[in-house]
Write a protein that holds these residues in place. Structure first.
Motif, short mmCIF file in Angstrom:
data_model
loop_
_atom_site.label_atom_id
_atom_site.label_comp_id
_atom_site.label_asym_id
_atom_site.label_seq_id
_atom_site.Cartn_x
_atom_site.Cartn_y
_atom_site.Cartn_z
N GLY A 626 0.81 -1.21 0.00
CA GLY A 626 0.00 0.00 0.00
C GLY A 626 0.84 1.25 0.00
N VAL A 627 1.88 1.28 0.83
CA VAL A 627 2.76 2.45 0.87
C VAL A 627 3.50 2.59 -0.45
CG1 VAL A 627 4.78 3.46 1.99
CG2 VAL A 627 3.00 2.39 3.37
N HIS A 628 3.95 1.48 -1.04
CA HIS A 628 4.69 1.55 -2.30
C HIS A 628 3.81 2.15 -3.41
CE1 HIS A 628 7.76 0.56 -5.21
NE2 HIS A 628 6.87 -0.12 -5.93
N ALA A 629 2.56 1.70 -3.48
CA ALA A 629 1.66 2.26 -4.49
C ALA A 629 1.38 3.74 -4.22
CB ALA A 629 0.34 1.48 -4.50
N ALA A 630 1.26 4.12 -2.96
CA ALA A 630 1.02 5.52 -2.63
C ALA A 630 2.22 6.39 -2.97
CB ALA A 630 0.67 5.65 -1.15
N VAL A 631 3.42 5.91 -2.67
CA VAL A 631 4.63 6.69 -2.97
C VAL A 631 4.78 6.87 -4.47
CG1 VAL A 631 7.15 6.65 -2.85
CG2 VAL A 631 5.81 6.08 -0.85
N ALA A 632 4.39 5.88 -5.26
CA ALA A 632 4.45 6.03 -6.72
C ALA A 632 3.54 7.16 -7.17
CB ALA A 632 4.06 4.72 -7.39
N LEU A 633 2.40 7.32 -6.54
CA LEU A 633 1.52 8.44 -6.88
C LEU A 633 2.17 9.77 -6.55
CD1 LEU A 633 -1.98 7.20 -5.67
CD2 LEU A 633 -1.15 7.34 -8.01
#
Length: 846
Positions: A626-633
């Protein structure tokens, strides 16, 4: 002076027709109806052309709307026909049941809703419900009933069941329909005599006795006021307690005295109540909804009342039309044969008219050719017959209800009983206003709209399912404590939610963005609750509430030492920061909080990955993804105005002294020989996050699932090359590690998808060699783990991997394709287009 006591069945079409004809014959100068006397001033609204049943009287206690009661009326309700006759004839109408002020006070904390979920649930007996005109027990359920709070003497048998058994019927419902509803000409005197026989020896419970005492008091007052022709409309069960010797011309003979009734009513508890009309639905009138005095087939009863001539033919013709609407082949010949079958069944069963059972069997056998699925369609559309009533604007309402009606007209969203889906394009002003209204109502606990998974991948679309329920009026009355308009009430409630001073009582949190919950009880505000509340504030466009939520979020984040809580909170904050501008809402202050949360996650992740069992590792892996996908945003988003260093996320770099030890000073090998280190690249959230994952992935105490997933993330981000990944995979699958750990490593590594194995023969060969080298007993142990891993792949991926493995086994692996030279001029246009789509057109010439 004459008093005519007319016993009816609540929501009975035959009773309604008979009552209408009887009132026209009697021409009473006053009509008394079983119901709450507080509603006497609202009866005049029944002649308003905008008053369309089904509707209901709603009584509630101000400040405690959970204590409320409904009195629903349909067009086929005898009480509604009595009201319509009186207002059209210009004669006064009075309700004669126990006042709601007393009935609600007698049941503290037990809301009397349409679903019958109060403390007296089930079918409301004559002493069981303050539902007045509809909560009345007319004895058609065939079971014994005990009044709440009454002693053993209040237990009595079903009166209609007793009459049905005496007539040789095993189904009380069918007997009542044959004797009354399907005939429409049963004399009220016959009903009175039948009920008198059934009630012989009956000892009413305390609550039932008080209701009947108040009814008699109301009749005496009408006599005292000088009325000569008094018509009393009540449940058939009460007729013996109100008629007495009225048929002999002396009303009151054989009835309890005034003194006895006054003694029963003396000292009753009382609360302040308010009453109004609200829309109702046939779905809530149906007995399957749990409503005690409901009917199993309101749509069928409506049809019987509206179609006194040839009801069977008309019903089956309408059923054929409903099936044709679904493109099912139904001809006129089908309808003719269905009518013949229904009438034949009625004759065989000795019924005066084909009932619902007969027409349903005809629909199944002829129109649907034995298929139950289209029969269910007919039941849903016609037997229950969902329809929503309407009340006029002159109806008393709390300001919040009235404002919502205005908002519904402004955004052109009409309340309807049936579910209707809307696909909103947030780039259109009208759809944007609709979305904001629905999100604000959900914050108030009014679940009129339910978010659906949007068919579009873009953030500018929302899908909703809308269906209005009568209980939403109670929710609005309760929410009126927060404000007089929808935005003001939603803002006030969000402030209190953020401070943890109010419990959540509303609809489930919306799915998708903004789907995090809100506090469940005072003082239990979690970090995830607050981040979800931030999203919901942005979705509902509540700029005045957002600063309060952000302040509470900052304080809560500073005190929360659990890194998993921080990781759970971060994605919602990033979505709010990234997509808030789609709605034109300000998200000032979010970037600072996002940066602080990410920094604390990076610092604490190393300690969070140690000593994990399988379940804890899977839970943490979900947070990492979840954090990885958010950081990509964050990293790919447009640069925020004024962001330091042009950071795409608008997040400021950490201040001096707040560095994170997990992030190395630069790439490996740089500055290690004592030479001056090369200038560090500009730090972005993604670089900071990947640096943390790089350091954590080198720990020797990682769970195999975590280590494999981190390796895959770094490979996909081009932070590791395939050679390094192959080395790590070889180490993970070496003989020094248990096979179960190696299988967990593979599961974590492949959780991002199986295409990597299709395109990288080396990694596929490593896994194949490890798997084929396992001992038979070890292979049996790790097989479930591997099946779970590969079973998650799409079928085309599994087929491609199988083909590659087959090539490995035969030694005919395809050679790697030689990379052809790229024509930069021909590729420039495509590159420029792709960069424009990614929002980086300014660097297309670089």
């Amino acid at each position: 002076m004459t008093v005519s006591v007319l016993g009816v069945r609540h929501h009975g079409p035959g009773s309604a027709r008979s009552l209408r004809d009887e009132l026209q014959r009697l021409k009473p100068d006053i009509v008394l109806i079983e119901g709450p006397p507080e509603a006497d001033e609202l009866v005049g609204l029944a002649k308003d052309p905008d008053m369309l049943p089904p509707v209901a009287l709603l009584a509630h206690v101000p400040g405690d709307p959970s204590r409320a009661a409904f009195w629903p009326f349909a067009v086929f309700s005898p009480e509604w026909q009595a009201i319509r006759h009186a207002v059209q004839a210009g004669v006064p109408v009075r309700f004669c049941d126990l006042p709601a002020a007393h009935s609600l006070a007698l049941r503290p904390g037990a809301p009397e809703t349409a679903d019958g979920q109060g403390e007296h649930g089930g079918e409301a007996g004559d002493g069981g419900s303050p539902d007045g005109a509809t909560g009345e027990h007319d004895g058609r359920d065939g079971h014994e009933e005990r009044e709440p709070g009454a002693g053993p003497e209040a237990v009595r048998a079903d009166p209609i069941g007793a009459l049905a058994r005496a007539a040789g019927y095993d189904d009380p419902e069918r007997w009542w329909e044959d004797a009354v509803e399907h005939r429409g000409d049963t004399p009220f005197q016959v009903i009175a005599e039948a009920m008198a026989a059934v009630r012989e020896g009956h000892v009413p419970g305390e609550y039932e006795a008080r209701r009947e005492a108040f009814m008699r008091r109301t009749v005496r007052k009408a006599i005292k006021d000088g009325y000569e022709r008094i018509a009393v409309v009540c449940g058939a069960w009460h007729v013996p307690a109100l008629a007495g010797a009225a048929r002999e011309g002396a009303w009151g003979a054989g009835l309890p005295t005034v003194k006895a009734d006054d003694a029963l009513l003396r000292g009753l508890p009382k609360v302040k109540t308010e009453i109004t009309w609200v829309p109702w639905t046939y779905g809530r009138l149906a007995a399957w909804s749990g409503y005690g005095a409901g009917v199993t087939s309101p749509g069928w009863y409506h049809h019987l009342f509206a179609s006194p001539d040839r009801p069977v033919e008309r019903w089956l013709t309408a059923a054929a039309g409903a099936l044709r609407d679904e493109d099912l082949p139904v001809s006129s010949a089908h309808v003719i044969e269905a009518v013949r079958l229904a009438e034949s069944l009625a004759v065989l069963r000795g019924r005066p008219l084909a009932g619902l059972a007969e027409v349903t069997e005809a629909v199944r056998a002829v129109l649907c050719e034995g298929d139950d699925l289209p029969v269910e369609l007919v039941r849903r559309r016609m037997v229950v017959g969902e329809r929503l009533g309407q009340v006029p604007d002159a109806t008393p309402m709390v300001p919040l209800q009235r404002h919502l009606r205005e908002e519904q007209r402004r955004v052109r969203l009409k309340p309807e009983a049936l579910d209707r889906e809307y696909d909103l394009d947030l780039r259109k002003p009208l759809d944007l206003e609709r979305s904001r209204l629905l999100h604000r109502l959900r914050l108030l606990g009014v679940g009129w709209g339910t978010p659906l998974q949007s068919k579009s991948k873009g953030t500018f679309r929302e899908s909703w399912s809308l269906a209005w329920r009568p209980e939403f009026d109670i929710d609005l009355i309760e929410a009126s404590a927060w404000g007089t308009t929808v935005p003001a009430a939603a803002t006030a409630r969000v402030r209190d939610l953020a401070s943890g001073t109010v419990a959540r009582r509303g609809a489930p949190a919306p799915g998708g963005p903004g789907g995090a919950g809100v506090p469940g009880a005072p003082g239990e505000v979690t970090l995830a609750d607050l981040t979800g509340l931030v999203e919901r504030c942005l979705l509902a466009d509540l700029p005045e509430a957002l600063p309060h939520v952000l302040d509470a979020l900052s304080e809560r984040a500073a005190l929360d030492s659990d890194v998993t809580h921080l990781m759970a909170a971060l994605p919602a904050m990033v979505r709010a920061q990234r997509y808030g501008d789609v709605r034109g809402t300000s998200a000032t202050g979010l970037a600072v909080i996002v940066d602080a949360l990410l920094t604390r996650v990076c610092v604490g992740l190393g300690g969070a990955v140690t000593g994990l069992d399988d379940d804890a590792a899977r839970d943490l892996l979900r947070h990492i993804d979840g954090v990885h996908a958010a950081v990509a945003l964050l990293d790919d988003g447009p640069a925020a105005p004024g962001a330091p260093g042009g950071s795409p996320s608008g997040a400021r770099p950490p201040p001096a002294g707040r560095g994170h030890p997990a992030a190395p000073a630069g790439p490996p090998g740089r500055g290690a020989s004592g030479e001056p280190a090369a200038p560090a690249e500009e730090e972005t959230p993604q670089r900071r996050w990947l640096a943390t994952l790089r350091v954590v992935s080198l720990r020797a105490d990682l769970h195999g699932l975590i280590e494999g997933r981190l390796t895959r993330i770094l490979l996909d981000a081009a932070d590791l090359d395939t050679a390094e990944v192959g080395r790590r995979m070889s180490l993970a699958m070496s003989a020094g590690h248990p096979p179960a750990r190696a299988a967990a490593w593979i599961e974590g590594f492949l959780s991002g998808g199986g295409l990597l194995l299709v395109h990288d023969p080396r990694l596929l060969g490593l896994i194949d060699g490890w798997l084929t080298g396992l001992a038979p007993e070890t292979f049996v142990d790790v097989l479930p783990l591997l099946r779970r891993t590969f079973g998650a792949f799409a079928a085309p991926e599994r087929r491609a991997i199988g083909s590659r493995v087959r090539s490995l086994g035969t030694g005919t692996a395809e050679p790697a394709r030689k990379t052809e030279d790229v024509d930069d001029e021909r590729a420039a246009a495509a590159v420029r287009t792709v960069l424009t789509i990614l929002g980086r057109a300014e660097s297309a010439d670089g």
